[in-house]
Write a protein that holds these residues in place. Sequence first.
Motif, PDB file in Angstrom:
ATOM      1  N   ARG A   1       0.876  -1.232   0.247  1.00  0.00           N
ATOM      2  CA  ARG A   1       0.027  -0.036  -0.004  1.00  0.00           C
ATOM      3  C   ARG A   1       0.830   1.385   0.131  1.00  0.00           C
ATOM      4  O   ARG A   1       0.563   2.300  -0.659  1.00  0.00           O
ATOM      5  N   ALA A   2       1.856   1.258   0.974  1.00  0.00           N
ATOM      6  CA  ALA A   2       2.688   2.391   1.011  1.00  0.00           C
ATOM      7  C   ALA A   2       3.807   2.846  -0.335  1.00  0.00           C
ATOM      8  O   ALA A   2       3.495   3.894  -1.078  1.00  0.00           O
ATOM      9  N   ASP A   3       4.059   1.818  -1.047  1.00  0.00           N
ATOM     10  CA  ASP A   3       4.678   1.687  -2.146  1.00  0.00           C
ATOM     11  C   ASP A   3       3.539   2.380  -3.619  1.00  0.00           C
ATOM     12  O   ASP A   3       4.309   3.120  -4.271  1.00  0.00           O
ATOM     13  N   ALA A   4       2.359   2.081  -3.137  1.00  0.00           N
ATOM     14  CA  ALA A   4       1.349   2.542  -4.170  1.00  0.00           C
ATOM     15  C   ALA A   4       0.866   3.938  -3.744  1.00  0.00           C
ATOM     16  O   ALA A   4      -0.191   4.535  -4.541  1.00  0.00           O
ATOM     17  N   GLY A   5       1.293   4.355  -2.758  1.00  0.00           N
ATOM     18  CA  GLY A   5       0.901   5.890  -2.373  1.00  0.00           C
ATOM     19  C   GLY A   5      -0.460   5.685  -1.509  1.00  0.00           C
ATOM     20  O   GLY A   5      -0.986   6.818  -1.362  1.00  0.00           O
ATOM     21  N   GLN A   6      -0.674   4.500  -0.944  1.00  0.00           N
ATOM     22  CA  GLN A   6      -1.978   4.449  -0.140  1.00  0.00           C
ATOM     23  C   GLN A   6      -1.441   4.387   1.367  1.00  0.00           C
ATOM     24  O   GLN A   6      -0.371   4.000   1.507  1.00  0.00           O
ATOM     25  N   PRO A   7      -2.221   4.730   2.178  1.00  0.00           N
ATOM     26  CA  PRO A   7      -1.986   4.699   3.605  1.00  0.00           C
ATOM     27  C   PRO A   7      -1.844   3.541   4.129  1.00  0.00           C
ATOM     28  O   PRO A   7      -2.771   2.607   3.661  1.00  0.00           O
ATOM     29  N   ARG A   8      -0.911   3.131   5.135  1.00  0.00           N
ATOM     30  CA  ARG A   8      -0.867   2.083   5.801  1.00  0.00           C
ATOM     31  C   ARG A   8      -1.938   1.741   6.589  1.00  0.00           C
ATOM     32  O   ARG A   8      -2.641   2.755   7.025  1.00  0.00           O
ATOM     33  N   VAL A   9      -2.494   0.658   6.913  1.00  0.00           N
ATOM     34  CA  VAL A   9      -3.994   0.645   7.688  1.00  0.00           C
ATOM     35  C   VAL A   9      -3.378  -0.409   9.012  1.00  0.00           C
ATOM     36  O   VAL A   9      -2.575  -1.503   8.621  1.00  0.00           O
ATOM     37  N   PRO A  10      -3.929  -0.152  10.085  1.00  0.00           N
ATOM     38  CA  PRO A  10      -3.479  -0.916  11.309  1.00  0.00           C
ATOM     39  C   PRO A  10      -4.380  -2.179  11.287  1.00  0.00           C
ATOM     40  O   PRO A  10      -5.635  -2.370  10.572  1.00  0.00           O
ATOM     41  N   GLU A  11      -3.970  -3.187  11.986  1.00  0.00           N
ATOM     42  CA  GLU A  11      -4.402  -4.459  12.010  1.00  0.00           C
ATOM     43  C   GLU A  11      -5.708  -4.452  13.162  1.00  0.00           C
ATOM     44  O   GLU A  11      -5.716  -3.857  14.064  1.00  0.00           O
ATOM     45  N   ALA A  12      -6.908  -5.004  12.854  1.00  0.00           N
ATOM     46  CA  ALA A  12      -7.979  -4.764  13.601  1.00  0.00           C
ATOM     47  C   ALA A  12      -8.311  -6.375  14.113  1.00  0.00           C
ATOM     48  O   ALA A  12      -8.357  -7.141  13.301  1.00  0.00           O
ATOM     49  N   THR A  13      -8.412  -6.442  15.421  1.00  0.00           N
ATOM     50  CA  THR A  13      -8.504  -7.781  16.024  1.00  0.00           C
ATOM     51  C   THR A  13      -9.976  -8.532  15.366  1.00  0.00           C
ATOM     52  O   THR A  13      -9.958  -9.477  15.137  1.00  0.00           O
ATOM     53  N   THR A  14     -10.911  -7.583  15.377  1.00  0.00           N
ATOM     54  CA  THR A  14     -12.206  -8.452  14.858  1.00  0.00           C
ATOM     55  C   THR A  14     -12.167  -8.851  13.391  1.00  0.00           C
ATOM     56  O   THR A  14     -12.450  -9.841  13.106  1.00  0.00           O
TER      57      THR A  14
END
Length: 164
Positions: free
Chosen positions: A43-56
């Motif tokens: 995602r970062a390489d494509a210019g998209q924001p990193r997203v956090p891991e969600a337990t659910t």
Amino acid sequence: MLRRTLIASLAAATAGCAETVGLKTAQPRAAEQRTHERLNDLRADAGQPRVPEATTLVEAARAHARDMHERGFYDHVNPDGEAPEDRVACGAGENIHRGELGPMETADGETWYTREPDDMAGYLVRDWQLSEPHRRNLLDPQWRQQGVGIVVDGNHFFGVAMFC
């Protein structure tokens, strides 16, 4: 005294063997974490924001991977008609994959040794990346969270990435 020394030596030797064997068996939780990291790197390489891991999402992804394995199907919709958006309370996106432990080849001919967590993650992310619909899903700017679930049984594994 000699007996205690032999028992202690045997315990130490066995512990060393267990660690060696552990390197040759799949480590699904480590593979999940590495897959999450690789997805964020993509995602970062494509210019998209990193997203956090969600337990659910992790729990839902693991449950779907386990369900596919246990009920012998391979699909986004389970035999009961439940789709990704039914498994989590959002308009979820999902990528699925399956394979065997050992050398696996991605669509571009690269070989990954999926018994190792980093290679299992590489195999999953690379194959998803090579499929245009899966790649679009991975890079979708609407996603704010992700969760990866991997289930290993015997020589087979199922990997699921869910996004909200």
